[in-house]
Design an enzyme around this catalytic site. Structure first.
Site, mmCIF file in Angstrom:
data_model
loop_
_atom_site.group_PDB
_atom_site.id
_atom_site.type_symbol
_atom_site.label_atom_id
_atom_site.label_comp_id
_atom_site.label_asym_id
_atom_site.label_seq_id
_atom_site.Cartn_x
_atom_site.Cartn_y
_atom_site.Cartn_z
ATOM 1 N N LYS A 1 27.103 22.846 43.950
ATOM 2 C CA LYS A 1 27.910 21.914 44.071
ATOM 3 C C LYS A 1 29.295 22.038 44.135
ATOM 4 O O LYS A 1 30.169 21.590 45.097
ATOM 5 C CB LYS A 1 27.704 20.726 42.913
ATOM 6 C CG LYS A 1 26.325 20.326 42.921
ATOM 7 C CD LYS A 1 25.830 19.320 41.694
ATOM 8 C CE LYS A 1 26.344 19.590 40.612
ATOM 9 N NZ LYS A 1 25.172 20.441 39.810
ATOM 10 N N ARG B 1 24.922 11.695 35.610
ATOM 11 C CA ARG B 1 24.187 12.575 35.283
ATOM 12 C C ARG B 1 22.902 11.724 34.564
ATOM 13 O O ARG B 1 22.014 12.375 34.055
ATOM 14 C CB ARG B 1 24.461 13.613 34.462
ATOM 15 C CG ARG B 1 24.609 14.985 34.987
ATOM 16 C CD ARG B 1 25.368 15.876 33.903
ATOM 17 N NE ARG B 1 25.112 17.379 34.305
ATOM 18 C CZ ARG B 1 25.925 18.157 34.800
ATOM 19 N NH1 ARG B 1 27.183 17.528 35.277
ATOM 20 N NH2 ARG B 1 25.609 19.395 34.999
ATOM 21 N N ARG C 1 27.081 34.611 38.047
ATOM 22 C CA ARG C 1 28.135 33.649 38.569
ATOM 23 C C ARG C 1 29.334 34.198 37.737
ATOM 24 O O ARG C 1 29.573 34.367 36.517
ATOM 25 C CB ARG C 1 27.935 32.426 38.436
ATOM 26 C CG ARG C 1 29.177 31.487 38.615
ATOM 27 C CD ARG C 1 28.553 29.970 38.821
ATOM 28 N NE ARG C 1 28.208 29.201 37.932
ATOM 29 C CZ ARG C 1 27.892 28.187 37.872
ATOM 30 N NH1 ARG C 1 27.941 27.324 39.169
ATOM 31 N NH2 ARG C 1 27.942 27.518 36.713
ATOM 32 N N ARG D 1 31.577 31.497 32.815
ATOM 33 C CA ARG D 1 31.352 30.302 31.768
ATOM 34 C C ARG D 1 30.593 30.500 30.361
ATOM 35 O O ARG D 1 29.660 31.224 30.650
ATOM 36 C CB ARG D 1 30.863 29.226 32.456
ATOM 37 C CG ARG D 1 31.611 28.293 33.409
ATOM 38 C CD ARG D 1 31.012 27.214 34.179
ATOM 39 N NE ARG D 1 30.071 26.488 33.757
ATOM 40 C CZ ARG D 1 29.422 25.578 34.401
ATOM 41 N NH1 ARG D 1 30.098 25.439 35.626
ATOM 42 N NH2 ARG D 1 28.484 24.883 33.848
ATOM 43 N N ARG E 1 20.214 23.347 30.003
ATOM 44 C CA ARG E 1 20.707 22.546 31.376
ATOM 45 C C ARG E 1 19.646 22.281 32.215
ATOM 46 O O ARG E 1 19.456 21.109 32.760
ATOM 47 C CB ARG E 1 21.827 23.265 31.922
ATOM 48 C CG ARG E 1 23.052 23.371 31.175
ATOM 49 C CD ARG E 1 23.855 24.609 31.302
ATOM 50 N NE ARG E 1 24.309 24.850 32.724
ATOM 51 C CZ ARG E 1 25.000 25.721 33.268
ATOM 52 N NH1 ARG E 1 24.842 26.967 32.556
ATOM 53 N NH2 ARG E 1 25.666 25.821 34.447
HETATM 54 P P1 ADP Z 1 26.575 22.841 36.203
HETATM 55 O O1 ADP Z 1 26.234 21.926 37.453
HETATM 56 O O2 ADP Z 1 26.443 24.061 36.591
HETATM 57 O O3 ADP Z 1 25.489 22.594 35.140
HETATM 58 P P2 ADP Z 1 29.003 21.534 35.217
HETATM 59 O O4 ADP Z 1 30.250 22.000 35.388
HETATM 60 O O5 ADP Z 1 28.467 20.248 36.134
HETATM 61 O O6 ADP Z 1 27.876 22.536 35.569
HETATM 62 O O7 ADP Z 1 28.435 20.805 33.767
HETATM 63 C C1 ADP Z 1 28.829 21.609 32.495
HETATM 64 C C2 ADP Z 1 28.484 21.096 31.382
HETATM 65 O O8 ADP Z 1 29.448 20.036 31.145
HETATM 66 C C3 ADP Z 1 27.012 20.243 31.418
HETATM 67 O O9 ADP Z 1 25.932 21.149 30.963
HETATM 68 C C4 ADP Z 1 27.335 19.047 30.342
HETATM 69 O O10 ADP Z 1 27.135 19.853 29.038
HETATM 70 C C5 ADP Z 1 28.808 18.788 30.615
HETATM 71 N N1 ADP Z 1 28.722 17.794 31.481
HETATM 72 C C6 ADP Z 1 29.185 17.608 32.804
HETATM 73 N N2 ADP Z 1 28.972 16.441 33.396
HETATM 74 C C7 ADP Z 1 28.242 15.609 32.563
HETATM 75 C C8 ADP Z 1 28.085 14.181 32.654
HETATM 76 N N3 ADP Z 1 28.165 13.632 33.717
HETATM 77 N N4 ADP Z 1 27.168 13.989 31.578
HETATM 78 C C9 ADP Z 1 27.237 14.449 30.391
HETATM 79 N N5 ADP Z 1 27.315 15.675 30.232
HETATM 80 C C10 ADP Z 1 28.136 16.458 31.542
#
Ligand code: ADP
Length: 214
Positions: free
Chosen positions: A13, A87, A126, A160, A171
């Site tokens: 993404k 999400r 990564r 990260r 996740r």
């Molecule tokens: P990835 O898609 O690689 O898992 P993101 O950078 O989108 O990573 O998200 C990292 C973390 O941030 C998630 O595992 C969660 O803890 C939190 N997070 C991000 N976006 C949301 C969301 N829309 N709702 C709840 N938690 C979120």
């Protein structure tokens, strides 16, 4: 034009958003990036989210909806790319209402499809440039031998806290339990386009562009 990109962690993404920002002047709104900023800022909210994120669990709807609301009210651009948001079904409903309040609508939802084994390989390998965020992978796109970022020349790279196998399993579980129902939700609204996220970066870009121009 406002779009959502849906897909499990590691589906690409972030990489693809950079292209849409450069090519179309769209504004990327990544709740993951916003939460990482909050975490680094050391605020009370930052401390709360840091632990949740490190475990790979979802932050509450209330917090992320608040972050998105603030951006929608203050940022202008040639359309938004929502990354990692919504999400949950609650977040999806909230996004619909927020956009309607701003007199805007959602135009497309792109689902990035990636095989789960590939995700583990992508994520545990990564790293990103600390300066510009260019994404590298130890196996498929290593940091150049001279140690300089190809995009900006930066020399610091970071990983990260949640890019390890344990957090990734959490996740993925969160994704399948809480986020994957959104695929059906947007399909039923006639908004969903599926794109194969396993192709070369350029191929995926083309597939997304085609979906948006249709
Ligand atoms: P990835 O898609 O690689 O898992 P993101 O950078 O989108 O990573 O998200 C990292 C973390 O941030 C998630 O595992 C969660 O803890 C939190 N997070 C991000 N976006 C949301 C969301 N829309 N709702 C709840 N938690 C979120």
């Amino acid at each position: 034009m406002n779009i959502i990109r849906l897909g499990p962690p590691g589906a690409g993404k972030g990489t693809q958003a950079r292209h849409l920002v450069d090519a179309r002047g769209m504004v990327q709104l990544s709740t993951g990036d916003m939460l990482r900023e909050a975490k680094d800022s050391g605020t009370e909210m930052g401390k709360v989210v840091a632990e949740i994120m490190a475990r790979g669990e979802l932050v509450t709807d209330e917090i992320v909806i608040g972050l998105i609301r603030e951006k929608l009210e203050t940022v202008n651009g040639n359309g938004f790319i929502f990354d990692g948001f919504p999400r949950t079904l609650g977040q999806a409903d909230a996004l619909g209402s927020l956009l309607a309040e701003e007199g805007q609508s959602l135009d497309a939802v792109i689902e990035m499809e990636v095989d789960d084994d590939a995700l583990v390989q992508r994520i545990t390998a990564r790293s990103t440039c600390a300066n510009c965020g260019e994404v590298y992978n130890d196996i498929t796109k290593p940091v150049p031998a001279d140690g300089k970022c190809t995009a900006c020349g930066g020399t610091e790279f970071k990983r990260r806290a949640d890019d390890n196998e344990d957090s990734l399993k959490t996740r993925l579980m969160e994704y399948y339990k809480k986020t994957s129902p959104l695929i059906g939700y947007y399909y039923a609204k006639d908004m969903l386009t599926k794109v194969d996220g396993l192709g070369e970066i350029g191929e995926v870009q083309q597939a997304i562009s085609k979906a948006l121009d249709n």
